[in-house]
Write an enzyme that holds these catalytic residues in place. Structure first.
Site, PDB file in Angstrom:
ATOM      1  N   GLY A 278     -20.867  12.822   9.420  1.00  0.00           N
ATOM      2  CA  GLY A 278     -20.119  12.753  10.711  1.00  0.00           C
ATOM      3  C   GLY A 278     -18.617  13.306  10.428  1.00  0.00           C
TER       4      GLY A 278
ATOM      5  N   ILE B  69      -4.181 -11.077   6.687  1.00  0.00           N
ATOM      6  CA  ILE B  69      -3.505 -11.239   7.983  1.00  0.00           C
ATOM      7  C   ILE B  69      -4.766 -11.765   9.051  1.00  0.00           C
ATOM      8  CG2 ILE B  69      -2.070  -9.168   7.909  1.00  0.00           C
ATOM      9  CD1 ILE B  69      -4.254  -7.456   9.679  1.00  0.00           C
TER      10      ILE B  69
ATOM     11  N   TYR C 158     -14.436   3.517  10.277  1.00  0.00           N
ATOM     12  CA  TYR C 158     -12.857   3.193  10.171  1.00  0.00           C
ATOM     13  C   TYR C 158     -12.053   3.455  11.282  1.00  0.00           C
ATOM     14  CZ  TYR C 158      -8.100   4.551   9.338  1.00  0.00           C
ATOM     15  OH  TYR C 158      -6.746   4.778   9.453  1.00  0.00           O
TER      16      TYR C 158
ATOM     17  N   THR D  36      -3.952   5.828  14.324  1.00  0.00           N
ATOM     18  CA  THR D  36      -4.200   6.997  13.379  1.00  0.00           C
ATOM     19  C   THR D  36      -4.684   7.884  14.318  1.00  0.00           C
ATOM     20  OG1 THR D  36      -5.638   7.631  11.833  1.00  0.00           O
ATOM     21  CG2 THR D  36      -6.351   5.820  12.838  1.00  0.00           C
ATOM     22  N   ASP D  37      -4.458   9.173  14.089  1.00  0.00           N
ATOM     23  CA  ASP D  37      -4.990  10.196  14.670  1.00  0.00           C
ATOM     24  C   ASP D  37      -6.522  10.160  14.704  1.00  0.00           C
ATOM     25  OD1 ASP D  37      -5.542  11.369  12.252  1.00  0.00           O
ATOM     26  OD2 ASP D  37      -4.523  13.261  12.494  1.00  0.00           O
ATOM     27  N   GLU D  38      -7.052   9.679  13.980  1.00  0.00           N
ATOM     28  CA  GLU D  38      -8.716   9.383  13.860  1.00  0.00           C
ATOM     29  C   GLU D  38      -9.127   8.756  14.980  1.00  0.00           C
ATOM     30  OE1 GLU D  38     -11.039   9.030  10.451  1.00  0.00           O
ATOM     31  OE2 GLU D  38      -9.544   9.768   9.198  1.00  0.00           O
TER      32      GLU D  38
ATOM     33  N   LYS E 189     -10.088   1.133  13.783  1.00  0.00           N
ATOM     34  CA  LYS E 189      -8.673   1.334  14.219  1.00  0.00           C
ATOM     35  C   LYS E 189      -8.424   1.395  15.665  1.00  0.00           C
ATOM     36  CE  LYS E 189      -5.642   1.837  11.775  1.00  0.00           C
ATOM     37  NZ  LYS E 189      -4.367   0.706  11.280  1.00  0.00           N
TER      38      LYS E 189
ATOM     39  N   LEU F 237      -3.126  -7.611  -0.957  1.00  0.00           N
ATOM     40  CA  LEU F 237      -3.303  -7.185  -2.380  1.00  0.00           C
ATOM     41  C   LEU F 237      -4.979  -6.735  -2.749  1.00  0.00           C
ATOM     42  CD1 LEU F 237      -0.883  -9.031  -4.956  1.00  0.00           C
ATOM     43  CD2 LEU F 237      -0.466  -7.157  -3.221  1.00  0.00           C
TER      44      LEU F 237
ATOM     45  N   TYR G 248     -15.948  18.584   0.315  1.00  0.00           N
ATOM     46  CA  TYR G 248     -17.107  18.313   1.019  1.00  0.00           C
ATOM     47  C   TYR G 248     -17.345  19.425   2.196  1.00  0.00           C
ATOM     48  CZ  TYR G 248     -15.884  13.130   0.437  1.00  0.00           C
ATOM     49  OH  TYR G 248     -15.906  12.162  -0.121  1.00  0.00           O
TER      50      TYR G 248
ATOM     51  N   GLY H 140       0.953  -1.263  -0.004  1.00  0.00           N
ATOM     52  CA  GLY H 140       0.117   0.002  -0.006  1.00  0.00           C
ATOM     53  C   GLY H 140       0.729   1.020  -0.119  1.00  0.00           C
TER      54      GLY H 140
HETATM   55  P1  NAD Z   1      -3.483   1.692   2.032  1.00  0.00           P
HETATM   56  O1  NAD Z   1      -4.778   1.621   1.953  1.00  0.00           O
HETATM   57  O2  NAD Z   1      -2.976   2.541   0.830  1.00  0.00           O
HETATM   58  O3  NAD Z   1      -2.941   0.307   1.996  1.00  0.00           O
HETATM   59  C1  NAD Z   1      -3.097  -0.855   2.921  1.00  0.00           C
HETATM   60  C2  NAD Z   1      -2.347  -1.883   2.442  1.00  0.00           C
HETATM   61  O4  NAD Z   1      -2.856  -2.929   3.360  1.00  0.00           O
HETATM   62  C3  NAD Z   1      -2.797  -2.562   1.226  1.00  0.00           C
HETATM   63  O5  NAD Z   1      -1.568  -2.952   0.353  1.00  0.00           O
HETATM   64  C4  NAD Z   1      -3.666  -3.603   1.339  1.00  0.00           C
HETATM   65  O6  NAD Z   1      -3.767  -4.613   0.459  1.00  0.00           O
HETATM   66  C5  NAD Z   1      -3.410  -4.273   2.524  1.00  0.00           C
HETATM   67  N1  NAD Z   1      -4.253  -5.153   3.234  1.00  0.00           N
HETATM   68  C6  NAD Z   1      -5.245  -4.618   3.586  1.00  0.00           C
HETATM   69  N2  NAD Z   1      -6.252  -5.762   4.094  1.00  0.00           N
HETATM   70  C7  NAD Z   1      -5.492  -6.580   4.236  1.00  0.00           C
HETATM   71  C8  NAD Z   1      -5.432  -7.871   5.034  1.00  0.00           C
HETATM   72  N3  NAD Z   1      -6.485  -8.209   5.612  1.00  0.00           N
HETATM   73  N4  NAD Z   1      -4.075  -8.708   4.912  1.00  0.00           N
HETATM   74  C9  NAD Z   1      -3.172  -8.063   4.526  1.00  0.00           C
HETATM   75  N5  NAD Z   1      -2.778  -7.294   3.906  1.00  0.00           N
HETATM   76  C10 NAD Z   1      -4.138  -6.358   3.909  1.00  0.00           C
HETATM   77  O7  NAD Z   1      -3.297   2.362   3.425  1.00  0.00           O
HETATM   78  P2  NAD Z   1      -2.225   3.522   3.844  1.00  0.00           P
HETATM   79  O8  NAD Z   1      -2.622   4.566   3.657  1.00  0.00           O
HETATM   80  O9  NAD Z   1      -0.739   3.112   3.330  1.00  0.00           O
HETATM   81  O10 NAD Z   1      -2.157   3.242   5.556  1.00  0.00           O
HETATM   82  C11 NAD Z   1      -1.281   2.195   6.145  1.00  0.00           C
HETATM   83  C12 NAD Z   1      -1.677   2.187   7.431  1.00  0.00           C
HETATM   84  O11 NAD Z   1      -1.513   3.494   8.029  1.00  0.00           O
HETATM   85  C13 NAD Z   1      -3.062   1.835   7.808  1.00  0.00           C
HETATM   86  O12 NAD Z   1      -3.088   1.040   9.048  1.00  0.00           O
HETATM   87  C14 NAD Z   1      -3.823   3.132   8.377  1.00  0.00           C
HETATM   88  O13 NAD Z   1      -4.776   3.011   9.111  1.00  0.00           O
HETATM   89  C15 NAD Z   1      -2.684   3.915   8.938  1.00  0.00           C
HETATM   90  N6  NAD Z   1      -2.566   5.319   8.815  1.00  0.00           N
HETATM   91  C16 NAD Z   1      -2.741   5.911   7.488  1.00  0.00           C
HETATM   92  C17 NAD Z   1      -2.768   7.450   7.528  1.00  0.00           C
HETATM   93  C18 NAD Z   1      -3.032   8.166   6.030  1.00  0.00           C
HETATM   94  O14 NAD Z   1      -3.161   9.278   5.877  1.00  0.00           O
HETATM   95  N7  NAD Z   1      -3.062   7.175   4.989  1.00  0.00           N
HETATM   96  C19 NAD Z   1      -2.541   8.181   8.492  1.00  0.00           C
HETATM   97  C20 NAD Z   1      -2.455   7.352   9.838  1.00  0.00           C
HETATM   98  C21 NAD Z   1      -2.449   6.049   9.915  1.00  0.00           C
HETATM   99  O1  DAU Z   2      -5.954  11.480   9.848  1.00  0.00           O
HETATM  100  C1  DAU Z   2      -5.418  10.353   9.515  1.00  0.00           C
HETATM  101  C2  DAU Z   2      -6.323   9.393   8.270  1.00  0.00           C
HETATM  102  O2  DAU Z   2      -6.215  10.321   7.129  1.00  0.00           O
HETATM  103  C3  DAU Z   2      -5.835   8.263   8.215  1.00  0.00           C
HETATM  104  O3  DAU Z   2      -6.021   7.359   9.286  1.00  0.00           O
HETATM  105  C4  DAU Z   2      -6.674   7.515   7.040  1.00  0.00           C
HETATM  106  O4  DAU Z   2      -6.276   6.287   6.658  1.00  0.00           O
HETATM  107  C5  DAU Z   2      -6.443   8.351   5.786  1.00  0.00           C
HETATM  108  O5  DAU Z   2      -7.516   7.973   4.726  1.00  0.00           O
HETATM  109  C6  DAU Z   2      -6.805   9.842   6.106  1.00  0.00           C
HETATM  110  O6  DAU Z   2      -8.299   9.832   6.452  1.00  0.00           O
HETATM  111  P1  DAU Z   2      -9.015  11.378   6.060  1.00  0.00           P
HETATM  112  O7  DAU Z   2     -10.594  11.079   5.989  1.00  0.00           O
HETATM  113  O8  DAU Z   2      -8.812  12.390   6.806  1.00  0.00           O
HETATM  114  O9  DAU Z   2      -8.411  11.455   4.508  1.00  0.00           O
HETATM  115  P2  DAU Z   2      -9.301  11.858   2.956  1.00  0.00           P
HETATM  116  O10 DAU Z   2      -7.992  11.972   2.274  1.00  0.00           O
HETATM  117  O11 DAU Z   2     -10.268  10.734   2.571  1.00  0.00           O
HETATM  118  O12 DAU Z   2      -9.850  13.340   3.311  1.00  0.00           O
HETATM  119  C7  DAU Z   2      -9.073  14.255   3.663  1.00  0.00           C
HETATM  120  C8  DAU Z   2     -10.032  15.609   4.083  1.00  0.00           C
HETATM  121  O13 DAU Z   2     -10.454  15.829   2.631  1.00  0.00           O
HETATM  122  C9  DAU Z   2     -11.212  15.277   4.812  1.00  0.00           C
HETATM  123  O14 DAU Z   2     -11.543  16.299   5.629  1.00  0.00           O
HETATM  124  C10 DAU Z   2     -12.374  14.891   3.985  1.00  0.00           C
HETATM  125  C11 DAU Z   2     -11.895  15.883   2.572  1.00  0.00           C
HETATM  126  N1  DAU Z   2     -12.166  15.246   1.359  1.00  0.00           N
HETATM  127  C12 DAU Z   2     -11.786  14.096   0.976  1.00  0.00           C
HETATM  128  C13 DAU Z   2     -12.173  13.486  -0.255  1.00  0.00           C
HETATM  129  C14 DAU Z   2     -11.604  12.382  -0.606  1.00  0.00           C
HETATM  130  C15 DAU Z   2     -12.964  16.174   0.611  1.00  0.00           C
HETATM  131  O15 DAU Z   2     -13.399  17.151   0.985  1.00  0.00           O
HETATM  132  N2  DAU Z   2     -13.417  15.484  -0.715  1.00  0.00           N
HETATM  133  C16 DAU Z   2     -13.101  14.338  -1.046  1.00  0.00           C
HETATM  134  O16 DAU Z   2     -13.266  14.062  -2.373  1.00  0.00           O
END
Ligand code: NAD
Ligand code: DAU
Length: 347
Positions: A273, A61, A148, A124-126, A152, A36, A205, A10
């Site tokens: 929400g 997993i 979500y 995550t901070d969420e 988490k 994947l 949004y 990912g």
């Molecule tokens: P992503 O969606 O890009 O990647 C997730 C990966 O996990 C993918 O490769 C997917 O195939 C794999 N996966 C999903 N379900 C699985 C399973 N059951 N078994 C094995 N593999 C599986 O996610 P990301 O944005 O890279 O986030 C990675 C981690 O970081 C997550 O735990 C997410 O909650 C956390 N996180 C993300 C953000 C962000 O802004 N993206 C911020 C804070 C924390």
């Molecule tokens: O804060 C950490 C989180 O950040 C991670 O834990 C999540 O995995 C990651 O997806 C991300 O969550 P968000 O919901 O904050 O990310 P997203 O990119 O979906 O949205 C970021 C902000 O933008 C949020 O306030 C919603 C807004 N948004 C998002 C999309 C996709 C829009 O306004 N329009 C959109 O089309």
């Protein structure tokens, strides 16, 4: 160190694996366990896939046998694997519970059985929910407000319980919004960059004034690598970028960087929400010796350049992936039909 990384195909996982292979060289070997899902792309690691100290295992997993096989001989685990998109979780997808809670349980059980030296749970901070003023510390109460975030939070506290109950050396990280290369184009920045390249509308949004803190993905990777050595078992660490901004400001910066008009912005019905503001106090990590280094301006320029240069990476997803197109239609068709050029009321 022999490291099991889950979710390494990912966005963040692939950046982390590349970072660790570079920073630790021959001192590390990595097994990448990834199911994947739609969000994964093995091409994210094409440049390192042939290295002798890297091995890919395709698997879930949630499957104890696969997890036992992948963790064989490993002394540390970093769990990135998760369902990660808030909007998809709002469509009632049970895989969030399966992977983000049950999957964490399966990994923890195997780690306990094996006596691993480190288990990093990427949370995550969420999990804190929304904050109007000030910033969350690691001691702040958890108040996840979407499916979500709630899943988490379940994984986060389950990991902690394995430290408290069994002494599994668990470290929990809670990072803010990541951005950078290899992010699936359904999240705010890659969606808006790639839509803007094609002069498509940018669906913002509500009133666009929700605030996120933006963390460059390579800073996140470096922080987790740092915590593998320096983190104290049983402790939780916030990881922040120090770059808080309203979504509207991020959107305008993306458009300016691409030389595209602000007329592409469409205000659409809000996310249900929708958390208004996220803000982290990352002082605990700073006192341990790590602070994210990338200013947002620099990270954004690099990110936009990457998406411009790597159309080979994102066009197949956006133009030919049926699942992506179906999600886009469900999520945006109706919203865009009733969108406006001025801000909507926040949800
Ligand atoms: P992503 O969606 O890009 O990647 C997730 C990966 O996990 C993918 O490769 C997917 O195939 C794999 N996966 C999903 N379900 C699985 C399973 N059951 N078994 C094995 N593999 C599986 O996610 P990301 O944005 O890279 O986030 C990675 C981690 O970081 C997550 O735990 C997410 O909650 C956390 N996180 C993300 C953000 C962000 O802004 N993206 C911020 C804070 C924390
Ligand atoms: O804060 C950490 C989180 O950040 C991670 O834990 C999540 O995995 C990651 O997806 C991300 O969550 P968000 O919901 O904050 O990310 P997203 O990119 O979906 O949205 C970021 C902000 O933008 C949020 O306030 C919603 C807004 N948004 C998002 C999309 C996709 C829009 O306004 N329009 C959109 O089309």
């Amino acid at each position: 160190m022999r490291l099991l990384v889950t979710g390494g195909c990912g966005f963040i996982g692939s950046n982390f694996i590349r970072h660790v292979l570079e920073s630790r060289g021959a001192g590390v070997s990595i097994v990448n366990l990834d199911k994947l899902t739609y969000a994964a792309n093995p091409a994210n690691l094409a440049d390192v896939a042939g290295r002798p100290n890297y091995r890919f295992v395709r698997g879930d997993i949630v499957d104890p046998d696969v997890v036992a096989m992948a963790m064989e001989g490993c002394d540390a685990v970093v769990n990135f694997a998760a369902e990660t998109h808030v909007d998809r979780s709002l469509l009632g997808d049970a895989s969030f519970i399966e992977t983000d809670v049950r999957g964490v349980f399966v990994l923890l059980e195997e780690a306990r059985r094996r006596g691993v030296r480190r288990f990093v749970q990427i949370s995550t901070d969420e999990v804190y929910g929304s904050i109007a003023r000030g910033s969350f510390t690691e001691e702040s109460p958890l108040n996840p407000r979407n499916p979500y975030a709630a899943s988490k939070a379940g994984g986060d506290r389950l990991a902690y319980s394995y430290w408290a109950s069994y002494g599994v050396p668990v470290i929990i990280t809670r990072a803010s919004n990541n951005y950078g290369p290899y992010q699936y184009p359904e999240k705010l920045i890659p969606l808006f960059v790639t839509n803007a390249v094609d002069d498509l509308p940018l669906p913002l949004y509500g009133d666009g004034k929700n605030v996120r803190d933006w963390l460059f993905v390579r800073d996140h990777a470096a922080a987790v690598d740092f915590l593998l050595d320096a983190g104290v078992p049983g402790e939780t660490y916030n990881i922040a970028g120090g770059n808080e901004a309203e979504n509207i400001a991020i959107t305008k910066r993306v458009l300016a960087e691409l030389g595209k008009p602000e007329g592409l912005i469409r205000f659409v019905d809000d996310r249900p929400g929708h958390d208004r503001r996220y803000s982290l106090d990352a002082g605990k990590l700073a006192r341990l010796g790590f602070t994210a280094a990338t200013p947002f301006e620099r990270g954004l320029v690099e990110t936009v350049r990457w998406y411009r240069e790597r159309e080979d990476w994102w066009r197949p997803i956006k133009e030919r992936d049926a699942a992506y197109r179906e999600f886009y239609r469900t999520q945006y068709e109706q919203r865009l039909a009733t969108s406006s050029a001025t801000a909507k009321k926040p949800g």
